[in-house]
Write a protein that holds these residues in place. Structure first.
Motif, PDB file in Angstrom:
ATOM      1  N   THR A 134      12.040 -23.706   3.593  1.00 35.15           N
ATOM      2  CA  THR A 134      13.452 -23.381   3.776  1.00 35.15           C
ATOM      3  C   THR A 134      14.238 -24.182   2.754  1.00 35.15           C
ATOM      4  N   LEU A 135      14.965 -23.518   1.908  1.00 29.26           N
ATOM      5  CA  LEU A 135      15.714 -24.209   0.863  1.00 29.26           C
ATOM      6  C   LEU A 135      17.143 -24.471   1.341  1.00 29.26           C
ATOM      7  N   HIS A 136      17.487 -25.728   1.485  1.00 28.50           N
ATOM      8  CA  HIS A 136      18.842 -26.103   1.868  1.00 28.50           C
ATOM      9  C   HIS A 136      19.608 -26.441   0.592  1.00 28.50           C
ATOM     10  N   VAL A 137      20.229 -25.421   0.033  1.00 27.40           N
ATOM     11  CA  VAL A 137      20.875 -25.548  -1.272  1.00 27.40           C
ATOM     12  C   VAL A 137      21.973 -26.612  -1.248  1.00 27.40           C
ATOM     13  N   LEU A 138      22.728 -26.673  -0.167  1.00 26.41           N
ATOM     14  CA  LEU A 138      23.833 -27.638  -0.093  1.00 26.41           C
ATOM     15  C   LEU A 138      23.335 -29.070  -0.200  1.00 26.41           C
ATOM     16  N   THR A 139      22.212 -29.358   0.475  1.00 23.30           N
ATOM     17  CA  THR A 139      21.655 -30.711   0.422  1.00 23.30           C
ATOM     18  C   THR A 139      21.271 -31.076  -1.005  1.00 23.30           C
ATOM     19  N   PHE A 140      20.585 -30.171  -1.688  1.00 21.20           N
ATOM     20  CA  PHE A 140      20.146 -30.463  -3.051  1.00 21.20           C
ATOM     21  C   PHE A 140      21.335 -30.583  -3.995  1.00 21.20           C
ATOM     22  N   ASN A 141      22.343 -29.752  -3.811  1.00 17.96           N
ATOM     23  CA  ASN A 141      23.548 -29.845  -4.642  1.00 17.96           C
ATOM     24  C   ASN A 141      24.236 -31.183  -4.457  1.00 17.96           C
ATOM     25  N   ASN A 142      24.315 -31.644  -3.199  1.00 22.90           N
ATOM     26  CA  ASN A 142      24.948 -32.937  -2.925  1.00 22.90           C
ATOM     27  C   ASN A 142      24.188 -34.074  -3.588  1.00 22.90           C
ATOM     28  N   LEU A 143      22.850 -33.997  -3.548  1.00 24.78           N
ATOM     29  CA  LEU A 143      22.046 -35.048  -4.164  1.00 24.78           C
ATOM     30  C   LEU A 143      22.226 -35.061  -5.677  1.00 24.78           C
ATOM     31  N   VAL A 144      22.270 -33.872  -6.262  1.00 24.71           N
ATOM     32  CA  VAL A 144      22.418 -33.775  -7.717  1.00 24.71           C
ATOM     33  C   VAL A 144      23.814 -34.233  -8.147  1.00 24.71           C
ATOM     34  N   LYS A 145      24.821 -33.869  -7.340  1.00 25.00           N
ATOM     35  CA  LYS A 145      26.205 -34.208  -7.693  1.00 25.00           C
ATOM     36  C   LYS A 145      26.548 -35.666  -7.390  1.00 25.00           C
ATOM     37  N   SER A 146      25.728 -36.321  -6.573  1.00 21.53           N
ATOM     38  CA  SER A 146      26.005 -37.729  -6.263  1.00 21.53           C
ATOM     39  C   SER A 146      25.810 -38.562  -7.532  1.00 21.53           C
ATOM     40  N   ASN A 147      26.294 -39.780  -7.493  1.00 20.82           N
ATOM     41  CA  ASN A 147      26.210 -40.655  -8.668  1.00 20.82           C
ATOM     42  C   ASN A 147      24.878 -41.390  -8.751  1.00 20.82           C
ATOM     43  N   LEU A 148      23.907 -40.934  -7.969  1.00 22.35           N
ATOM     44  CA  LEU A 148      22.641 -41.653  -7.864  1.00 22.35           C
ATOM     45  C   LEU A 148      21.991 -41.934  -9.211  1.00 22.35           C
ATOM     46  N   GLU A 149      21.686 -40.877  -9.957  1.00 19.25           N
ATOM     47  CA  GLU A 149      20.989 -41.089 -11.233  1.00 19.25           C
ATOM     48  C   GLU A 149      21.850 -41.868 -12.222  1.00 19.25           C
ATOM     49  N   LYS A 150      23.140 -41.525 -12.280  1.00 17.32           N
ATOM     50  CA  LYS A 150      24.047 -42.204 -13.207  1.00 17.32           C
ATOM     51  C   LYS A 150      24.138 -43.697 -12.883  1.00 17.32           C
ATOM     52  N   ASP A 151      24.269 -43.997 -11.606  1.00 18.89           N
ATOM     53  CA  ASP A 151      24.386 -45.388 -11.164  1.00 18.89           C
ATOM     54  C   ASP A 151      23.126 -46.179 -11.478  1.00 18.89           C
TER      55      ASP A 151
END
Length: 191
Positions: free
Chosen positions: A40-57
């Motif tokens: 089951t692909l939860h697109v919203l969850t993945f979008n939130n993770l990608v849009k978060s500052n995680l990798e940049k930070d």
């Protein structure tokens, strides 16, 4: 690392499917079989993770930091894996773990995943001086415990609901601190 995790998940899936086929019971002919959704692909969850500052930070802390694609399966939960060369005596830096969790709190709290979903975080740290000193840290908690933390900000309760392993050793938790008996490692949980 991505390939290994993907390969392991595929092997588990194949074993589960073959086992499921061998244990099926005979059904009546007039029952219509329903299609099965394995992933089951939860697109919203993945979008939130990608849009978060995680990798940049984390790139600001360590330019070798990489986040693999999040993998979700209803039975396994959400798997997030990270890679970094940043380590101290082969062990992951506690500040990096805290920054990963801090960035994930908002992204996962606003996700559409079921509350019972297990969040599985794998952090692999590579030691440049000695590849045999590289370590893998495993963190597991439920999405409901993270949502509870986002509301109450009770870090001690959240920490006590986590399962944390450094390699194969389960870390001890007491008053906001994860510690190891076998490794020179102490992680003060700060989110």
């Amino acid at each position: 690392m991505k390939k290994i995790i993907t390969l392991i998940l595929i092997v588990i899936l194949i074993i589960n499917l073959s086992f499921a086929q061998n244990t099926q019971t005979p059904t009546q002919k007039n029952i219509v079989k329903k299609p099965v959704t394995i992933f089951t692909l939860h697109v919203l969850t993945f979008n939130n993770l990608v849009k978060s500052n995680l990798e940049k930070d984390l790139k600001g802390l360590d330019d070798s930091f990489k986040m693999s694609i999040p993998i979700y399966h209803p039975a396994i939960g959400l798997n997030l894996s990270f890679y970094t060369k940043l380590s101290q005596k082969g062990n992951p830096y506690p500040s990096m773990i805290n920054r990963i969790l801090k960035n994930l709190v908002f992204a996962l709290n606003s996700s559409e995943l079921p509350d019972k979903t297990n969040i599985n975080i794998i952090l692999y740290t590579e030691d440049e001086k000695n590849i045999y000193d590289s370590k893998t840290l495993f963190i597991t908690f439920t999405l409901s415990s993270l949502k509870e933390f986002a509301k109450a900000k009770d870090i001690n309760k959240f920490g006590s609901q986590m399962l944390v392993f450094l390699e194969t050793e389960k870390l001890e938790y007491k008053n906001g601190v994860f510690s190891s008996k076998n490794y020179d490692f102490e992680w003060i949980l700060k989110i």
